[in-house]
Scaffold this motif. Structure first.
Motif, short mmCIF file in Angstrom:
data_model
loop_
_atom_site.label_atom_id
_atom_site.label_comp_id
_atom_site.label_asym_id
_atom_site.label_seq_id
_atom_site.Cartn_x
_atom_site.Cartn_y
_atom_site.Cartn_z
N VAL A 1 40.85 62.77 32.24
CA VAL A 1 41.24 64.05 32.85
C VAL A 1 40.05 64.86 33.34
N ASN A 2 38.85 64.33 33.16
CA ASN A 2 37.65 65.06 33.61
C ASN A 2 37.19 64.65 35.00
N TYR A 3 37.65 63.50 35.47
CA TYR A 3 37.22 63.02 36.78
C TYR A 3 37.94 63.76 37.89
N LYS A 4 37.21 64.01 38.97
CA LYS A 4 37.77 64.71 40.12
C LYS A 4 37.67 63.92 41.42
N ILE B 1 43.22 61.09 42.22
CA ILE B 1 42.15 61.94 42.74
C ILE B 1 41.56 61.32 44.01
N PRO B 2 40.87 62.12 44.84
CA PRO B 2 40.31 61.59 46.08
C PRO B 2 39.33 60.44 45.84
N VAL B 3 39.36 59.49 46.77
CA VAL B 3 38.46 58.33 46.71
C VAL B 3 37.63 58.27 47.98
N ILE B 4 36.33 58.06 47.81
CA ILE B 4 35.40 57.90 48.92
C ILE B 4 35.01 56.43 48.99
N SER B 5 35.27 55.77 50.12
CA SER B 5 34.78 54.41 50.34
C SER B 5 33.41 54.50 50.99
N ALA B 6 32.38 54.26 50.21
CA ALA B 6 31.02 54.24 50.73
C ALA B 6 30.69 52.80 51.11
N MET B 7 31.08 52.41 52.33
CA MET B 7 30.94 51.03 52.77
C MET B 7 29.52 50.79 53.29
N GLN B 8 28.59 50.71 52.36
CA GLN B 8 27.19 50.54 52.70
C GLN B 8 26.90 49.14 53.24
N GLY B 9 27.84 48.22 52.97
CA GLY B 9 27.64 46.84 53.39
C GLY B 9 28.83 46.30 54.15
N HIS B 10 28.83 44.99 54.36
CA HIS B 10 29.85 44.35 55.17
C HIS B 10 31.24 44.56 54.55
N GLY B 11 32.23 44.87 55.40
CA GLY B 11 33.63 44.96 54.99
C GLY B 11 34.40 43.92 55.78
#
Length: 249
Positions: free
Chosen positions: A48-51, A95-105
């Motif tokens: 419950v602490n994650y945002k 909760i919101p999710v950020i896809s940090a696609m630093q590499g190949h997808g």
């Protein structure tokens, strides 16, 4: 000790990071990676602490889609891509999710990333929905999420053409996401996550539920339709030949 293929850790107040790091399989959907992702999102749901969640890969790889074994298993009617609901983990996360696609997808890996609430691409990386290169129609909700997030024209082009696109090319094509040098992707993700984490958790959950409500309602029907298309296209002998040839390269 062996490094886990999925690493889950808190990287700031209210910010949790999932790092896919199956280096042996280059972040293809190995059994270990699938189980690790499902477990990670289950753990996040209980805390419950994650945002906000940052989902990322390692080095030059974000996520590389299905393994040769999993594709052949679908071809042989032993399995299908819906097992575990991997494609919708980010979408169903409270909760919101950020896809940090630093590499190949690649393939389903790219589609999975697009179901996040925020998407960041790198200019150097390759992004592709290469299902049709193997001769079968797209799955993983790709037929829905690509046109929705990238626009109908580019989405259909990527789905049908199955070509590779560098992030820099997608930037020129006007994708509505930040596209930046690979080494800057994670810093951007952290800054964005900190902005999000300043908000009350309950308000973040409530707003996300509203913003993605239509997608959550519409996606199950799309998945059913993709499975039907797979039944029509996946079991061709040509598909088996293409899988073996392309993975042999």
């Amino acid at each position: 000790m062996l490094q886990p293929v999925v690493d889950l850790r808190e990287v700031g107040p209210g910010i949790v990071q999932i790092t896919m790091q199956d280096k042996i399989n280059k972040n293809t959907f190995s059994i270990e990676l699938i189980k690790g992702l499902i477990h990670a999102f289950e753990s996040i749901k209980k805390n419950v602490n994650y945002k906000v969640v940052i989902l990322t890969g390692y080095d030059n790889y974000f996520s590389s889609g299905g393994t040769k074994e999993s594709l052949l298993s679908i071809h042989e009617r032993k399995n299908d891509f819906t097992v575990g609901g991997l494609y919708s983990l980010a979408l169903e996360c409270d909760i919101p999710v950020i896809s940090a696609m630093q590499g190949h997808g690649i393939g389903g890996g790219f589609a999975m990333g697009l179901f996040a609430d925020f998407i960041i691409l790198s200019r150097e990386s390759v992004y592709t929905t290469n299902f049709m290169k193997y001769g079968f129609t797209p799955g993983m909700g790709a037929t829905y999420i690509l046109p929705k997030k990238l626009g109908v024209s580019l989405g259909h082009e990527m789905l049908i053409g199955a070509c590779n696109y560098r992030g820099s090319e997608l930037e020129r094509r006007g994708v509505p996401f930040p596209v930046m040098p690979r080494q800057e992707v994670m810093n951007y993700a952290y800054d964005l996550a900190q902005e999000i984490a300043e908000k009350p958790r309950h308000s973040l959950i409530t707003l996300k539920e509203h913003l993605v409500g239509d997608i959550r309602k519409e996606l199950p029907l799309v998945i059913e339709q993709e499975v039907i298309m797979h039944e029509k296209t996946f079991h061709q002998e040509e598909v088996k030949i293409r899988i073996n040839e392309l993975f042999g390269k």
